[in-house]
Design an enzyme around this catalytic site. Sequence first.
Site, short mmCIF file in Angstrom:
data_model
loop_
_atom_site.label_atom_id
_atom_site.label_comp_id
_atom_site.label_asym_id
_atom_site.label_seq_id
_atom_site.Cartn_x
_atom_site.Cartn_y
_atom_site.Cartn_z
N ILE A 1 0.97 -1.40 0.07
CA ILE A 1 0.12 -0.04 -0.01
C ILE A 1 1.00 1.37 0.06
O ILE A 1 0.51 2.29 -0.47
CB ILE A 1 -1.07 -0.03 1.37
CG1 ILE A 1 -2.02 1.21 1.08
CG2 ILE A 1 -0.25 0.03 2.57
CD1 ILE A 1 -3.20 0.93 -0.12
N ALA A 2 2.00 1.26 0.75
CA ALA A 2 3.01 2.33 0.65
C ALA A 2 3.54 2.58 -0.79
O ALA A 2 3.56 3.59 -1.08
CB ALA A 2 3.97 2.08 1.52
N SER B 1 11.48 2.37 7.72
CA SER B 1 11.21 1.26 8.01
C SER B 1 11.62 0.48 9.00
O SER B 1 12.52 1.09 9.81
CB SER B 1 11.27 0.49 6.71
OG SER B 1 11.28 -0.95 6.81
N ARG B 2 11.28 -0.61 9.55
CA ARG B 2 12.02 -1.59 10.66
C ARG B 2 13.25 -1.87 10.12
O ARG B 2 14.23 -2.25 10.81
CB ARG B 2 10.96 -2.34 11.39
CG ARG B 2 10.19 -1.98 12.13
CD ARG B 2 9.11 -2.72 12.79
NE ARG B 2 8.34 -3.61 11.74
CZ ARG B 2 7.52 -4.41 12.00
NH1 ARG B 2 7.42 -4.84 13.28
NH2 ARG B 2 6.79 -5.18 11.26
N TYR C 1 10.76 3.80 12.82
CA TYR C 1 9.77 4.64 12.44
C TYR C 1 10.16 6.07 13.56
O TYR C 1 9.64 6.94 13.15
CB TYR C 1 8.51 4.03 13.11
CG TYR C 1 8.01 3.01 12.44
CD1 TYR C 1 8.49 2.78 10.89
CD2 TYR C 1 7.50 1.58 12.84
CE1 TYR C 1 8.00 1.63 10.21
CE2 TYR C 1 7.05 0.64 12.00
CZ TYR C 1 7.29 0.40 10.97
OH TYR C 1 6.90 -0.56 9.82
N HIS D 1 -1.34 0.48 14.42
CA HIS D 1 -1.73 1.81 13.94
C HIS D 1 -1.79 2.61 15.21
O HIS D 1 -1.20 3.88 15.33
CB HIS D 1 -2.96 2.10 13.42
CG HIS D 1 -3.13 1.57 12.10
ND1 HIS D 1 -3.91 1.59 11.17
CD2 HIS D 1 -2.10 1.27 11.20
CE1 HIS D 1 -3.87 1.06 9.86
NE2 HIS D 1 -2.55 0.96 9.70
N LYS E 1 -6.58 2.89 6.84
CA LYS E 1 -7.76 2.51 7.31
C LYS E 1 -7.41 1.08 7.59
O LYS E 1 -6.24 0.24 6.88
CB LYS E 1 -8.89 2.51 6.45
CG LYS E 1 -8.76 1.93 5.02
CD LYS E 1 -9.20 0.42 4.95
CE LYS E 1 -8.58 -0.20 3.90
NZ LYS E 1 -8.54 -1.72 4.04
N ASP F 1 -10.50 -5.08 7.22
CA ASP F 1 -9.86 -5.11 5.72
C ASP F 1 -10.47 -4.51 4.76
O ASP F 1 -10.04 -3.52 4.05
CB ASP F 1 -9.08 -6.53 5.62
CG ASP F 1 -8.05 -6.38 4.48
OD1 ASP F 1 -7.04 -5.47 4.28
OD2 ASP F 1 -8.20 -7.00 3.24
#
Length: 329
Positions: free
Chosen positions: A21-22, A42-43, A64, A85, A103, A183
């Site tokens: 999605i990013a 990112s981690r 982050y 989130h 979302k 989702d």
Amino acid sequence: MAIEFAADRAVRWGILATGHIAESFATDLALTEGNELAAVGSRSSDSASAFADRHGAARSYGSYSELAADPEVDVIYVATPHSRHLDDVMTCFEAGKAVLCEKALTMNATDTRALVDEARRRELFFAEAMWMRTNPNIRRAVELAADGLLGDLGQVRAELGFVAPPDKARLWDPALGAGALLDIGIYPLTFAHLVLGEPISIVAAGVRSDRGIDVNGGATLTYASGAVASIAWTQVAHSDNRASIAGDRGRIEIPARFHHPTEINHTHDDHTDTIREPVVGRGYAHEIAEVAACLRAGTTESALLPLDDTVAIMEQIDEILRQIGIAER
């Protein structure tokens, strides 16, 4: 906390996480005038660096918190799974950053209210990235219905589904916030709310997996006006992915996949008109433009992505899951 912008300065975005999605968001960001990707976090520092190279970000971070602390980032798009989130948005808030969060905003209404309250307390811009709300064709359909073009509204129908790959943990693992309603069922539920507002009753049913997540379900919502909404969601079947709004003078039909349409069809007097509003890129550009406009105007909430509606819909999700037999997450 208002951000001041010179007339010629772009809104500087950070993207938190580097998943699918990013990638889509960053691609549309490049198409949106007056916005730029400044940094990504990112981690994994390698993942962040590779993402930055693909999308032209000036800086990348292996955590982050480092992204949130970047003084040259105006707003952060949070693209982690919704089970993260609450923590990830709070990290951004603590650094004084405006946030657009993917979302579903959180796992439950309690956590959603907590984030909304915190954003308001800190006077920071905050919105849920329900991109369907900003799609020009969805907006047109809702406007036509609200303007009385269809007469008195009687029915709304919306369904969305797909067959989830068995190896995609985010869609099956309860620890990652898996569940079809959070989702994808959130889209038909939001669509019904856009058109008809707050229901007076909800009756829901669904099927759970052997790990206790909802995978297939539906709900009937009734409204004080006498209208009824029928919604369905699934991650185990190829549904038709369409939506409609019907009144006593006509109807609007939205083709698949209804949550990001490129056209709508208005049927009246045995005649159908096709309406097409231009969509930029995949459609994420419209929510990006809305957030940028809010930041430039110094507002902390969006009329197109209203926080009170986000809370109300999460309360509906909690009630539906309760009826299906899933306790608050």
